[in-house]
Design a protein around this motif. Structure first.
Motif, mmCIF file in Angstrom:
data_model
loop_
_atom_site.group_PDB
_atom_site.id
_atom_site.type_symbol
_atom_site.label_atom_id
_atom_site.label_comp_id
_atom_site.label_asym_id
_atom_site.label_seq_id
_atom_site.Cartn_x
_atom_site.Cartn_y
_atom_site.Cartn_z
ATOM 1 N N SER A 120 0.439 -1.535 -0.521
ATOM 2 C CA SER A 120 0.154 0.026 -0.118
ATOM 3 C C SER A 120 0.771 1.299 0.295
ATOM 4 C CB SER A 120 -0.620 -0.207 1.496
ATOM 5 O OG SER A 120 -0.575 0.133 2.751
ATOM 6 N N PRO A 121 0.099 2.318 -0.223
ATOM 7 C CA PRO A 121 1.159 3.573 -0.272
ATOM 8 C C PRO A 121 1.951 3.809 1.357
ATOM 9 C CG PRO A 121 -0.805 4.159 -0.800
ATOM 10 C CD PRO A 121 -1.233 3.066 0.047
ATOM 11 N N THR A 122 3.482 4.027 1.392
ATOM 12 C CA THR A 122 4.202 4.213 1.475
ATOM 13 C C THR A 122 5.156 6.131 1.310
ATOM 14 O OG1 THR A 122 6.632 4.008 -0.086
ATOM 15 C CG2 THR A 122 4.981 1.740 1.477
ATOM 16 N N GLY A 123 5.768 5.853 2.645
ATOM 17 C CA GLY A 123 6.778 7.371 2.675
ATOM 18 C C GLY A 123 6.522 8.669 3.004
ATOM 19 N N GLY A 124 5.375 8.139 4.504
ATOM 20 C CA GLY A 124 4.628 9.465 5.262
ATOM 21 C C GLY A 124 5.644 9.982 6.507
ATOM 22 N N ALA A 125 6.671 9.505 6.670
ATOM 23 C CA ALA A 125 7.352 9.427 7.552
ATOM 24 C C ALA A 125 7.727 10.828 8.429
ATOM 25 C CB ALA A 125 8.981 8.541 7.933
ATOM 26 N N GLU A 126 7.704 11.968 7.021
ATOM 27 C CA GLU A 126 8.408 12.870 7.768
ATOM 28 C C GLU A 126 6.680 13.559 8.130
ATOM 29 O OE1 GLU A 126 10.819 15.328 8.811
ATOM 30 O OE2 GLU A 126 11.666 13.410 8.640
ATOM 31 N N ALA A 127 5.596 13.547 7.324
ATOM 32 C CA ALA A 127 4.293 14.065 7.852
ATOM 33 C C ALA A 127 4.143 13.784 9.327
ATOM 34 C CB ALA A 127 3.197 13.806 6.651
ATOM 35 N N PHE A 128 4.174 12.117 9.471
ATOM 36 C CA PHE A 128 3.787 11.905 10.327
ATOM 37 C C PHE A 128 4.938 12.747 12.071
ATOM 38 C CE2 PHE A 128 4.151 7.908 13.796
ATOM 39 C CZ PHE A 128 2.758 8.009 14.467
ATOM 40 N N LEU A 129 5.759 12.681 12.027
ATOM 41 C CA LEU A 129 6.801 13.066 12.297
ATOM 42 C C LEU A 129 6.659 14.728 12.663
ATOM 43 C CD1 LEU A 129 9.221 13.391 14.342
ATOM 44 C CD2 LEU A 129 10.652 12.808 12.578
ATOM 45 N N GLU A 130 6.039 15.135 11.736
ATOM 46 C CA GLU A 130 5.247 16.420 12.207
ATOM 47 C C GLU A 130 4.527 16.376 13.405
ATOM 48 O OE1 GLU A 130 5.482 20.905 12.063
ATOM 49 O OE2 GLU A 130 7.497 18.975 11.766
ATOM 50 N N VAL A 131 3.240 15.130 13.074
ATOM 51 C CA VAL A 131 1.714 15.582 13.466
ATOM 52 C C VAL A 131 2.484 15.547 15.051
ATOM 53 C CG1 VAL A 131 0.600 13.859 13.955
ATOM 54 C CG2 VAL A 131 0.833 14.631 11.429
ATOM 55 N N LEU A 132 3.871 14.704 15.508
ATOM 56 C CA LEU A 132 4.141 14.239 16.496
ATOM 57 C C LEU A 132 4.690 15.446 17.057
ATOM 58 C CD1 LEU A 132 6.041 10.852 16.554
ATOM 59 C CD2 LEU A 132 3.096 10.776 16.771
ATOM 60 N N GLU A 133 5.595 15.708 16.322
ATOM 61 C CA GLU A 133 5.699 17.213 16.857
ATOM 62 C C GLU A 133 5.148 18.392 16.907
ATOM 63 O OE1 GLU A 133 9.282 17.881 17.974
ATOM 64 O OE2 GLU A 133 9.041 15.472 18.169
ATOM 65 N N ALA A 134 4.483 18.897 16.228
ATOM 66 C CA ALA A 134 3.694 19.679 16.243
ATOM 67 C C ALA A 134 1.898 19.966 16.985
ATOM 68 C CB ALA A 134 3.160 20.645 14.961
ATOM 69 N N ARG A 135 1.257 18.577 17.050
ATOM 70 C CA ARG A 135 0.040 18.296 17.977
ATOM 71 C C ARG A 135 0.184 17.640 18.723
ATOM 72 N NH1 ARG A 135 -3.957 17.261 12.053
ATOM 73 N NH2 ARG A 135 -3.059 18.873 10.899
ATOM 74 N N VAL A 136 0.977 16.430 18.742
ATOM 75 C CA VAL A 136 0.623 15.376 20.206
ATOM 76 C C VAL A 136 1.552 15.833 21.480
ATOM 77 C CG1 VAL A 136 1.174 12.994 20.229
ATOM 78 C CG2 VAL A 136 0.499 13.172 18.680
ATOM 79 N N LYS A 137 2.551 15.557 20.764
ATOM 80 C CA LYS A 137 3.904 16.541 22.541
ATOM 81 C C LYS A 137 3.099 17.882 23.310
ATOM 82 C CE LYS A 137 8.149 15.541 21.206
ATOM 83 N NZ LYS A 137 9.395 15.853 20.792
ATOM 84 N N PRO A 138 2.557 18.850 22.330
ATOM 85 C CA PRO A 138 1.972 20.111 22.936
ATOM 86 C C PRO A 138 0.473 19.451 23.476
ATOM 87 C CG PRO A 138 2.327 20.744 20.870
ATOM 88 C CD PRO A 138 3.073 18.819 20.278
ATOM 89 N N MET A 139 -0.314 18.555 22.710
ATOM 90 C CA MET A 139 -1.655 18.039 23.888
ATOM 91 C C MET A 139 -0.976 17.814 25.205
ATOM 92 S SD MET A 139 -4.433 15.526 22.093
ATOM 93 C CE MET A 139 -3.301 14.089 22.527
ATOM 94 N N VAL A 140 0.336 16.810 24.452
ATOM 95 C CA VAL A 140 0.093 16.144 26.111
ATOM 96 C C VAL A 140 0.457 16.995 27.300
ATOM 97 C CG1 VAL A 140 1.659 14.194 27.207
ATOM 98 C CG2 VAL A 140 1.037 14.422 25.350
ATOM 99 N N ALA A 141 1.691 17.852 26.708
ATOM 100 C CA ALA A 141 1.662 18.806 27.486
ATOM 101 C C ALA A 141 1.013 19.142 28.292
ATOM 102 C CB ALA A 141 2.910 20.314 27.184
ATOM 103 N N GLY A 142 0.335 19.965 27.166
ATOM 104 C CA GLY A 142 -1.478 20.675 27.758
ATOM 105 C C GLY A 142 -2.344 19.505 28.898
#
Length: 281
Positions: A120-142
């Motif tokens: 199936s489609p591959t190659g999305g690691a950079e976009a997913f890493l940005e989700v972790l950095e920009a969305r998930v980490k700030p949510m946890v810190a909140g």
């Protein structure tokens, strides 16, 4: 289908909550978070983020709850557990994880999927890493006080590949990285080659790394073996993990005796918690 008896109650993970984080291309990531009871340390709680949240979260939380309560004996301290998964009922969303956990690849190098069939489609690691950095980490810190200097990432299989990709792409995004049975065969072993290129430029403050792999993951050739064993041997999971650990070098390289690709992730939980959430930093 199970018919619960009168008075039956659903099983819940103590102290855990679940949130849906929208994806840019539709759908959601299901983020599961467990915060320890009691006051946080002065610098905030350490955090362990792990991939394949649907499959591993409950096991990780319970392992930490037992071991973190006896830190002097176990070497494990309290921390926040964050599982990143998908809005599915089963343990995996194979299409989404294949896209999210993989760097770009030449389709000609991939061959057949380890479980057979086409990719199936591959190659999305950079976009997913940005989700972790920009969305998930700030949510946890909140949600709770977080120590930004003590954040760790855990991944298995393609998730282990993603964890090591993160090390090379953003070497200081996490303080510690645990890669279990990483799929370093991906794209003809491109991550090992990338390590050779980037090694000299990795900062001294890069993440500390633990690699672990099951002792049965690179089986010797035997007469009449099934195709699955031959594919695993061709992927050189032990050889490649050892090579990455040696070249980096990693702080910890561990072979888990008697474990296969499916069982290695749970066998690694104890060592991973001691490494990622040590009682004495």
């Amino acid at each position: 289908m199970l018919r619960p008896a009168a008075g039956a109650m659903p099983v819940v993970v103590p102290g855990a909550h679940c949130f849906d984080v929208p994806r840019d291309n539709g759908g959601v990531y299901r983020v599961m978070i467990a915060v320890p009871e009691g006051p946080p340390p002065a610098a905030g709680f350490p955090v362990l983020y792990h991939l394949d949240g649907n499959a591993v979260f409950a096991s990780m939380v319970e392992a930490l709850r037992i071991q973190g309560a006896r830190g002097l004996a176990t070497g494990v301290g309290p921390g926040i557990i964050v599982g990143i998964g998908y809005a599915v009922d089963g343990p995996f969303d194979r299409l989404r994880r294949t896209l999210d956990y993989t760097p770009p690849a030449d389709p000609a190098t991939l061959g057949e999927r380890p479980d057979g069939g086409e990719w199936s489609p591959t190659g999305g690691a950079e976009a997913f890493l940005e989700v972790l950095e920009a969305r998930v980490k700030p949510m946890v810190a909140g949600l709770a006080p977080v120590d930004p200097a003590r954040q760790a990432l855990f991944g298995h299989s393609l998730g282990g590949l993603f964890a090591l990709h993160t090390l090379l792409a953003r070497p200081c995004a996490f303080a510690r990285i645990v890669a279990v049975s990483p799929s370093l065969w991906w794209n003809g072993g491109s991550l090992l080659r990338e390590l050779d290129v980037r090694h000299a430029s990795l900062p001294a403050t890069r993440a500390r790394v633990m690699l672990a792999v099951g002792g049965e993951e690179e089986p010797p050739e035997t007469p009449g073996e099934d195709p699955h064993a031959a594919r695993r041997r061709a992927h050189r999971l032990i050889t490649n993990a050892r090579a990455f650990a040696d070249r980096l070098p990693a702080e910890v390289f561990r072979i888990l005796p008697g474990e296969n690709h499916g069982s290695a992730v749970h066998a690694a939980l104890g060592p991973a918690l001691r490494f990622a959430l040590p009682a004495v930093p």
